[in-house]
Design a protein around this motif. Structure first.
Motif, short mmCIF file in Angstrom:
data_model
loop_
_atom_site.label_atom_id
_atom_site.label_comp_id
_atom_site.label_asym_id
_atom_site.label_seq_id
_atom_site.Cartn_x
_atom_site.Cartn_y
_atom_site.Cartn_z
N ASP A 148 0.84 -1.19 0.00
CA ASP A 148 0.00 0.00 0.00
C ASP A 148 0.88 1.25 0.00
OD1 ASP A 148 -2.42 1.29 -0.06
OD2 ASP A 148 -2.53 1.51 2.10
N ARG A 149 1.82 1.32 -0.93
CA ARG A 149 2.74 2.47 -0.98
C ARG A 149 2.15 3.54 -1.89
NH1 ARG A 149 8.52 0.78 -2.13
NH2 ARG A 149 8.53 0.48 0.12
N PRO A 150 1.88 4.75 -1.39
CA PRO A 150 1.27 5.79 -2.22
C PRO A 150 2.30 6.56 -3.04
CG PRO A 150 1.47 6.53 0.05
CD PRO A 150 2.01 5.12 0.03
N TYR A 151 1.95 6.79 -4.29
CA TYR A 151 2.73 7.64 -5.18
C TYR A 151 1.85 8.82 -5.56
CZ TYR A 151 6.28 4.02 -5.75
OH TYR A 151 7.28 3.12 -5.53
N SER A 152 2.39 10.03 -5.42
CA SER A 152 1.58 11.23 -5.62
C SER A 152 2.25 12.17 -6.61
CB SER A 152 1.36 11.96 -4.28
OG SER A 152 0.77 11.10 -3.32
N LEU A 153 1.40 12.99 -7.25
CA LEU A 153 1.87 14.03 -8.15
C LEU A 153 1.65 15.39 -7.52
CD1 LEU A 153 0.44 12.69 -11.54
CD2 LEU A 153 2.78 12.47 -10.67
N THR A 158 -3.08 10.69 -6.56
CA THR A 158 -2.34 9.68 -5.82
C THR A 158 -2.80 8.29 -6.24
OG1 THR A 158 -2.10 11.15 -3.90
CG2 THR A 158 -1.77 8.80 -3.52
N ALA A 159 -1.86 7.38 -6.35
CA ALA A 159 -2.16 5.98 -6.66
C ALA A 159 -1.28 5.10 -5.78
CB ALA A 159 -1.93 5.68 -8.14
N HIS A 160 -1.76 3.89 -5.53
CA HIS A 160 -1.03 2.95 -4.69
C HIS A 160 -0.51 1.79 -5.55
CE1 HIS A 160 -3.55 5.16 -1.85
NE2 HIS A 160 -2.69 4.82 -0.92
N TYR A 161 0.75 1.48 -5.36
CA TYR A 161 1.41 0.42 -6.14
C TYR A 161 2.03 -0.59 -5.18
CZ TYR A 161 0.98 3.44 -10.23
OH TYR A 161 0.50 4.22 -11.24
N LYS A 162 2.00 -1.84 -5.59
CA LYS A 162 2.67 -2.88 -4.82
C LYS A 162 3.76 -3.52 -5.69
CE LYS A 162 -0.48 -6.64 -6.09
NZ LYS A 162 -1.33 -7.73 -5.59
N TYR A 184 6.88 9.67 -3.54
CA TYR A 184 6.19 8.60 -2.83
C TYR A 184 6.50 8.72 -1.35
CZ TYR A 184 10.75 6.27 -3.26
OH TYR A 184 12.08 5.97 -3.23
N ALA A 185 5.61 8.17 -0.56
CA ALA A 185 5.72 8.32 0.90
C ALA A 185 6.34 7.08 1.51
CB ALA A 185 4.34 8.57 1.52
N VAL A 186 7.39 7.29 2.28
CA VAL A 186 8.07 6.22 3.01
C VAL A 186 8.50 6.77 4.36
CG1 VAL A 186 10.05 4.69 3.10
CG2 VAL A 186 8.90 5.06 0.94
N GLU A 187 8.06 6.10 5.42
CA GLU A 187 8.47 6.48 6.77
C GLU A 187 8.18 7.96 7.04
OE1 GLU A 187 12.54 5.41 6.87
OE2 GLU A 187 12.16 3.24 6.84
N ASP A 188 6.98 8.39 6.67
CA ASP A 188 6.54 9.78 6.91
C ASP A 188 7.40 10.80 6.18
OD1 ASP A 188 4.52 8.82 8.55
OD2 ASP A 188 5.81 8.87 10.33
N ARG A 189 8.01 10.39 5.06
CA ARG A 189 8.79 11.31 4.25
C ARG A 189 8.30 11.27 2.81
NH1 ARG A 189 14.80 9.89 4.32
NH2 ARG A 189 13.93 7.78 4.19
N GLU A 190 8.43 12.39 2.12
CA GLU A 190 8.09 12.47 0.70
C GLU A 190 9.37 12.41 -0.11
OE1 GLU A 190 5.79 15.97 0.12
OE2 GLU A 190 4.01 15.16 1.11
N ASN A 215 0.95 -2.85 -18.72
CA ASN A 215 -0.45 -3.28 -18.80
C ASN A 215 -1.01 -3.68 -17.44
OD1 ASN A 215 -0.16 -3.01 -21.61
ND2 ASN A 215 0.56 -5.11 -21.80
N TYR A 216 -0.18 -4.33 -16.61
CA TYR A 216 -0.63 -4.84 -15.32
C TYR A 216 -1.22 -3.72 -14.46
CZ TYR A 216 -0.39 -7.04 -10.71
OH TYR A 216 -0.68 -7.52 -9.46
N TYR A 217 -0.58 -2.57 -14.47
CA TYR A 217 -1.05 -1.46 -13.64
C TYR A 217 -2.03 -0.55 -14.38
CZ TYR A 217 2.64 -2.77 -10.38
OH TYR A 217 3.43 -3.45 -9.49
N MET A 218 -1.81 -0.33 -15.68
CA MET A 218 -2.66 0.62 -16.39
C MET A 218 -4.08 0.10 -16.59
SD MET A 218 -1.01 3.42 -17.01
CE MET A 218 -1.72 4.23 -18.45
N LEU A 219 -4.31 -1.20 -16.37
CA LEU A 219 -5.66 -1.74 -16.46
C LEU A 219 -6.44 -1.55 -15.16
CD1 LEU A 219 -5.06 -4.98 -18.56
CD2 LEU A 219 -6.16 -2.87 -19.28
N LYS A 220 -5.81 -0.96 -14.14
CA LYS A 220 -6.49 -0.64 -12.89
C LYS A 220 -6.82 0.84 -12.89
CE LYS A 220 -3.90 -4.25 -10.48
NZ LYS A 220 -2.96 -4.57 -9.38
N GLU A 221 -8.03 1.17 -12.53
CA GLU A 221 -8.52 2.54 -12.69
C GLU A 221 -7.65 3.56 -11.98
OE1 GLU A 221 -12.62 5.15 -12.03
OE2 GLU A 221 -12.54 3.03 -11.47
N GLU A 222 -7.33 3.31 -10.71
CA GLU A 222 -6.55 4.29 -9.95
C GLU A 222 -5.17 4.48 -10.57
OE1 GLU A 222 -5.44 4.91 -5.25
OE2 GLU A 222 -4.98 2.98 -6.18
#
Length: 402
Positions: A148-153, A158-162, A184-190, A215-222
Motif C-alpha cells: 500500500d505504498r502511495p505515489y503522488s503528483l 495519488t495511486a497505490h502500487y505494490k 512517494y511516501a516512506v516512513e513519513d517522508r516524501e 499493462n498490469y497497472y494501467m488496467l487498474k482505474e486508480e
C-alpha cells in the motif's frame, strides 16, 4: 510390412489425441517478462499505454514511433523535430554519450524529453546536476511492506502500487532549474521520483519506475488515472514514442510465417512433421543400439554455499565474517577498477577510488578507514557486521558495481 504400417498409423492417431488433450487441459502460463514493448499484451508490456496515449492526450496531438539505435538517423531526426516531445519508457536508459548529447541539444532548442526508467547514465545525471539512488530500509532484517505504498503528483493525484520493493529516488537536486512533480511516501517522508529539469528552451521529465505504465497497472482505474496524469504533462503537439525493439525490420520472411504465427496451424504443422518422422522410423530397416546417457555431475555450489554459511552462523563469530566480507569486497574493487589494494593505507588510494567510481571523496575516505579498521578485527558484534554490510552495499550501488 503391412502390420508395421497399421501400427504406425495407430501410434500417430494416439499421438494426435494426446497432443490435443494436453493442449486443451493445460493452463497457459503467464509471461511475466519485463519487455516494456508496445506490442506486448503480457502484464509487463506497454500495449495499453501506447494504444491509449492518443486518447489520454484527447486526440489533440500527433503520436508516432521512432528509434534511436542509429546515431546518424537520430541526429537528422531531431534536427527536424525541434518543437516536439520524445517519450522513453524503458527498463534502463543507457544510451551512449553521443545520443545523450544530441538529446541535450534537442532540449536546449525547445524540445521535450520524457524518460521513465529504472536507471540513467552517469553522463546525463552529471550534466543535469542530479543524482539517482534507491530506497533501502535501515534494517535489512525488517519485512518490507509494499502492498500500500502511495505515489503522488504535484497536482494531488495519488495511486497505490505494490511489488515495487526498492523504488528509485532523485537527490542533490538544484532548486533553481529543477522542480519536483512526483514523490512517494516512506516512513513519513516524501521522496522525489519524478522531476522536471529546465534546460535552455526545453525541459526533461525524468520519472523512476517504468512498471507504472505497463499493462498490469494501467488496467487498474486508480493506476491508469495516475499514469495518464503523468503523460498529460507533455506539452508539445507532436509526440514521438521510442520503439525499444524496432521489430518492424525483424519480421520473419519465411513462407511458413503464416503457419507459425497461428496457434492452430502451428500445431497442425508440428503434428505433420512428427507423423513424417514416425513414418520414416517405421519404414527404416536400420536398428541402432541405444546409447547410454551419462548425466553430468550436478552443480552443488548453492548447497555448498548454504552449508558454509550455516557453519559460520552457528559458530557465532561475527569477527571472522567481517574479515572475509572486507577481503571479498577488496577483491571486487581490484577486479572492477584495477586498483592495487596493497596500497589501501596510502592517502592516494581513496582519491583514485573516488575518481574511478564517481563516489564523493569523503565517502571513499570514510569507507577506506572503515575497511582498515575491520580488516584485522578479531571480535565483533552482529550489529557491526550488519552495519558494515550496509555500508558496502550502499557503496556498490553508488559505484554501479551490482
Amino acid at each position: 510390412m503391412k502390420n508395421s504400417g497399421k501400427f504406425g498409423l495407430m501410434l500417430l492417431g494416439i499421438t494426435v489425441l494426446i497432443i490435443a488433450f494436453i493442449d486443451l487441459a493445460s493452463d497457459k502460463q503467464i509471461d511475466w517478462s519485463k519487455t516494456y514493448d508496445q506490442r506486448d499484451k503480457i502484464p509487463y508490456g506497454l500495449y495499453v499505454t501506447r494504444e491509449e496515449l492518443p486518447e489520454i492526450m484527447e486526440n489533440q496531438v500527433q503520436v508516432e514511433d521512432f528509434t534511436s539505435t542509429n546515431y546518424d538517423f537520430l541526429k537528422a531526426f531531431l534536427s527536424e523535430k525541434e518543437q516536439s516531445s520524445l517519450v522513453y519508457i524503458v527498463n534502463g536508459f543507457y544510451e551512449g554519450k553521443e545520443v545523450t548529447g544530441e538529446l541535450l541539444k534537442f532540449v536546449e532548442r525547445g524540445g521535450e524529453v520524457f524518460i521513465s526508467a529504472n536507471g540513467f547514465p552517469l553522463y546525463l545525471l552529471d550534466t543535469l546536476g542530479i543524482k539517482q539512488q534507491y530506497h533501502y530500509p535501515h534494517n535489512f532484517n525488517e519485512v518490507i511492506n509494499v502492498e500500500d505504498r502511495p505515489y503522488s503528483l504535484a497536482d494531488g493525484k495519488t495511486a497505490h502500487y505494490k511489488d515495487l520493493d526498492y523504488p528509485g529516488l532523485f537527490c542533490d537536486l538544484d532548486t533553481v532549474n529543477t522542480r519536483i512533480i512526483g514523490h512517494y511516501a516512506v516512513e513519513d517522508r516524501e521522496i522525489p521520483n519524478f522531476i522536471e529539469l529546465r534546460r535552455g528552451k526545453g525541459r526533461f521529465l525524468l520519472h523512476l519506475e517504468p512498471l507504472m505504465f505497463t499493462n498490469y497497472y494501467m488496467l487498474k482505474e486508480e493506476n491508469f488515472i495516475y499514469g495518464a496524469a503523468v503523460l498529460k504533462l507533455l506539452s508539445n503537439k507532436e509526440i514521438y514514442w521510442f520503439d525499444s525493439t524496432f521489430k518492424g525490420t525483424q519480421e520473419a520472411k519465411t513462407p511458413l510465417r503464416v503457419l507459425l504465427q497461428n496457434d492452430g496451424l502451428r500445431q497442425a504443422w508440428y503434428i505433420l512433421l512428427f507423423g513424417l518422422i514416425l513414418f520414416l522410423l517405421f519404414k527404416s530397416k536400420r536398428e541402432q543400439r541405444a546409447v547410454h546417457v551419462v548425466d553430468p555431475e550436478p552443480n552443488l555450489s548453492k548447497e555448498f554455499a548454504r552449508t558454509i554459511a550455516t557453519l559460520y552462523y552457528e559458530s557465532g563469530n561475527p569477527g571472522n565474517l567481517i574479515q572475509k566480507k572486507v577481503e571479498y569486497f577488496l577483491y571486487e574493487i581490484r577486479t572492477h577498477f584495477q586498483l592495487d589494494i596493497l596500497q589501501l593505507e596510502d592517502e592516494l588510494f581513496a582519491r583514485q577510488l573516488s575518481l574511478k567510481t564517481g563516489v564523493p571523496l569523503d565517502e571513499c575516505k570514510n569507507l577506506v578507514e572503515l575497511l582498515l579498521r575491520y580488516r584485522k578485527v578479531r571480535t565483533a558484534t552482529d550489529a557491526e557486521l550488519v552495519a558494515l554490510n550496509k555500508r558496502i552495499e550502499d557503496f556498490k550501488h553508488k559505484a554501479h558495481m551490482l
